[in-house]
Scaffold this active site. Structure first.
Site, PDB file in Angstrom:
ATOM      1  N   HIS A   1      62.820  39.269   3.166  1.00 26.54           N
ATOM      2  CA  HIS A   1      63.059  40.714   3.172  1.00 26.54           C
ATOM      3  C   HIS A   1      64.536  40.935   3.492  1.00 26.54           C
ATOM      4  CE1 HIS A   1      62.037  44.769   5.406  1.00 26.54           C
ATOM      5  NE2 HIS A   1      62.824  44.954   4.360  1.00 26.54           N
TER       6      HIS A   1
ATOM      7  N   ASP B   1      54.936  46.751   5.981  1.00 33.12           N
ATOM      8  CA  ASP B   1      55.746  46.110   7.018  1.00 33.12           C
ATOM      9  C   ASP B   1      56.106  47.107   8.122  1.00 33.12           C
ATOM     10  OD1 ASP B   1      57.463  44.490   8.425  1.00 33.12           O
ATOM     11  OD2 ASP B   1      58.957  44.307   6.820  1.00 33.12           O
TER      12      ASP B   1
ATOM     13  N   SER C   1      55.819  37.925  10.625  1.00 35.29           N
ATOM     14  CA  SER C   1      57.277  38.071  10.606  1.00 35.29           C
ATOM     15  C   SER C   1      57.901  37.198  11.682  1.00 35.29           C
ATOM     16  CB  SER C   1      57.675  39.522  10.837  1.00 35.29           C
ATOM     17  OG  SER C   1      59.056  39.577  11.115  1.00 35.29           O
TER      18      SER C   1
ATOM     19  N   MET D   1      67.513  43.017   4.291  1.00 34.54           N
ATOM     20  CA  MET D   1      67.997  44.324   4.774  1.00 34.54           C
ATOM     21  C   MET D   1      69.510  44.234   4.827  1.00 34.54           C
ATOM     22  SD  MET D   1      65.049  44.923   7.600  1.00 34.54           S
ATOM     23  CE  MET D   1      64.526  43.220   7.525  1.00 34.54           C
TER      24      MET D   1
ATOM     25  N   MET E   1      68.999  40.632   8.265  1.00 41.61           N
ATOM     26  CA  MET E   1      69.697  41.898   8.565  1.00 41.61           C
ATOM     27  C   MET E   1      71.191  41.648   8.715  1.00 41.61           C
ATOM     28  SD  MET E   1      67.173  43.348  11.478  1.00 41.61           S
ATOM     29  CE  MET E   1      65.393  43.242  11.335  1.00 41.61           C
TER      30      MET E   1
ATOM     31  N   MET F   1      57.949  50.204   3.792  1.00 43.72           N
ATOM     32  CA  MET F   1      58.269  50.147   5.223  1.00 43.72           C
ATOM     33  C   MET F   1      57.451  51.211   5.948  1.00 43.72           C
ATOM     34  SD  MET F   1      60.258  47.650   5.662  1.00 43.72           S
ATOM     35  CE  MET F   1      60.313  47.892   7.450  1.00 43.72           C
TER      36      MET F   1
ATOM     37  N   ASP G   1      63.040  38.186   7.909  1.00 38.41           N
ATOM     38  CA  ASP G   1      63.832  39.423   7.918  1.00 38.41           C
ATOM     39  C   ASP G   1      65.318  39.119   8.073  1.00 38.41           C
ATOM     40  OD1 ASP G   1      61.781  41.589   7.870  1.00 38.41           O
ATOM     41  OD2 ASP G   1      61.054  40.489   9.617  1.00 38.41           O
TER      42      ASP G   1
ATOM     43  N   HIS H   1      57.118  35.670   6.607  1.00 30.97           N
ATOM     44  CA  HIS H   1      57.967  36.828   6.305  1.00 30.97           C
ATOM     45  C   HIS H   1      59.274  36.651   7.084  1.00 30.97           C
ATOM     46  CE1 HIS H   1      58.761  41.021   5.105  1.00 30.97           C
ATOM     47  NE2 HIS H   1      59.261  41.188   6.320  1.00 30.97           N
TER      48      HIS H   1
HETATM   49  C1  DX5 Z   1      61.560  45.426  10.636  1.00 31.33           C
HETATM   50  C2  DX5 Z   1      61.110  44.185   9.909  1.00 31.33           C
HETATM   51  C3  DX5 Z   1      59.721  43.792  10.180  1.00 31.33           C
HETATM   52  C4  DX5 Z   1      59.401  43.518  11.643  1.00 31.33           C
HETATM   53  C5  DX5 Z   1      58.018  44.031  11.853  1.00 31.33           C
HETATM   54  O1  DX5 Z   1      62.748  45.853  10.084  1.00 31.33           O
HETATM   55  O2  DX5 Z   1      61.218  44.374   8.508  1.00 31.33           O
HETATM   56  O3  DX5 Z   1      59.309  42.708   9.365  1.00 31.33           O
HETATM   57  O4  DX5 Z   1      59.473  42.175  12.011  1.00 31.33           O
HETATM   58  O5  DX5 Z   1      57.733  43.963  13.196  1.00 31.33           O
HETATM   59  P1  DX5 Z   1      56.426  44.582  13.842  1.00 31.33           P
HETATM   60  O6  DX5 Z   1      55.246  43.944  13.167  1.00 31.33           O
HETATM   61  O7  DX5 Z   1      56.573  44.220  15.279  1.00 31.33           O
HETATM   62  O8  DX5 Z   1      56.480  46.076  13.595  1.00 31.33           O
HETATM   63 ZN    ZN Z   2      60.349  42.824   7.171  1.00 28.55          ZN
END
Ligand code: DX5
Ligand code: ZN
Length: 216
Positions: A66, A175, A8, A68, A37, A137, A35, A33
């Site tokens: 991903h 994840d 990620s 969010m 947000m 998740m 993320d 990956h």
């Molecule tokens: C959290 C993200 C993850 C995050 C995971 O909302 O979706 O992808 O980067 O981080 P770690 O591996 O540190 O839990």
């Molecule tokens: Zn993620």
């Protein structure tokens, strides 16, 4: 198929993304990956479309995006143009999930649906046959570096059963809180793809950490 590793980029060095992209390019990782947000669906804001567009030409591996964000339908074409190969939307953010999945496929992308820790796997009963991936998740989304929620193992069992029963080809991706302790449990439970952020990028030798996660 041996399991896939998707580091990620949320935990990458934002002052030198090129360095960390090259690190992933030259590692045993399978995907990036990413993320996204929006500060509404989750209580954090990460990065968005211009960053994806900027890093896509440097990256030699597929983009697992991903989302969010609320109402992800508004941005499906945009994320395709920005370089997404796999597009994950949250079950909790989609009123017309079947339509959303169709729209992702119509752009030529693979479609994933993500479940928050409290969302039961059974809600996928009538959509699982249309999915390429289910992202479970194992922390509440929004931040890296959180503690793994153990009930995820039970959800993998349920999801595996649903996939087999419905003859679905969906991959199981996990994840949140993936490290050297949780990764072997997840793979033996049936996970196909492991996302790992802080454990990879905060380690002293991320390339070796990825290699170790890949060769459990
Ligand atoms: C959290 C993200 C993850 C995050 C995971 O909302 O979706 O992808 O980067 O981080 P770690 O591996 O540190 O839990
Ligand atoms: Zn993620």
């Amino acid at each position: 198929m041996s399991h896939l590793i998707a580091p990620s980029m949320l935990s990458a060095d934002f002052t030198n993304l090129q360095k960390d992209i090259e690190l992933i390019n030259n590692s045993e990782a399978d995907w990036f990956h990413l993320d996204i947000m929006d500060g509404v669906f989750v209580p954090n804001i990460s990065f968005g479309i211009p960053i994806l567009e900027a890093i896509k030409p440097l990256a030699k591996k597929p983009f697992d995006v991903h989302l969010m964000i609320v109402q992800p339908d508004r941005y499906i074409e945009t994320f395709h143009k920005a370089g997404a190969d796999w597009l994950n939307v949250h079950y909790e953010a989609c009123t017309h999930l079947h339509r959303t999945v169709e729209a992702i496929h119509n752009q030529g992308m693979k479609a994933g649906v993500t479940l928050n820790p409290h969302t039961p796997v059974s809600l996928l009963e009538d959509i699982i046959q249309d999915l390429d991936l289910v992202l479970l998740m194992s922390v509440n989304p929004g931040f890296g570096g959180q503690k793994f929620i153990k009930n995820t193992i039970h959800k993998i069992d349920q999801l595996k059963e649903l996939i087999l029963r419905k003859n679905s080809k969906a991959l199981i991706e996990i994840d949140g809180g993936v490290d050297n302790i949780t990764a072997p449990m997840l793979v033996s439970a049936g996970a196909d793809v492991l996302v790992s952020g802080s454990y990879v990028f905060k380690s002293t030798d991320p390339k070796t950490t990825i290699k170790d996660l890949k060769n459990l």
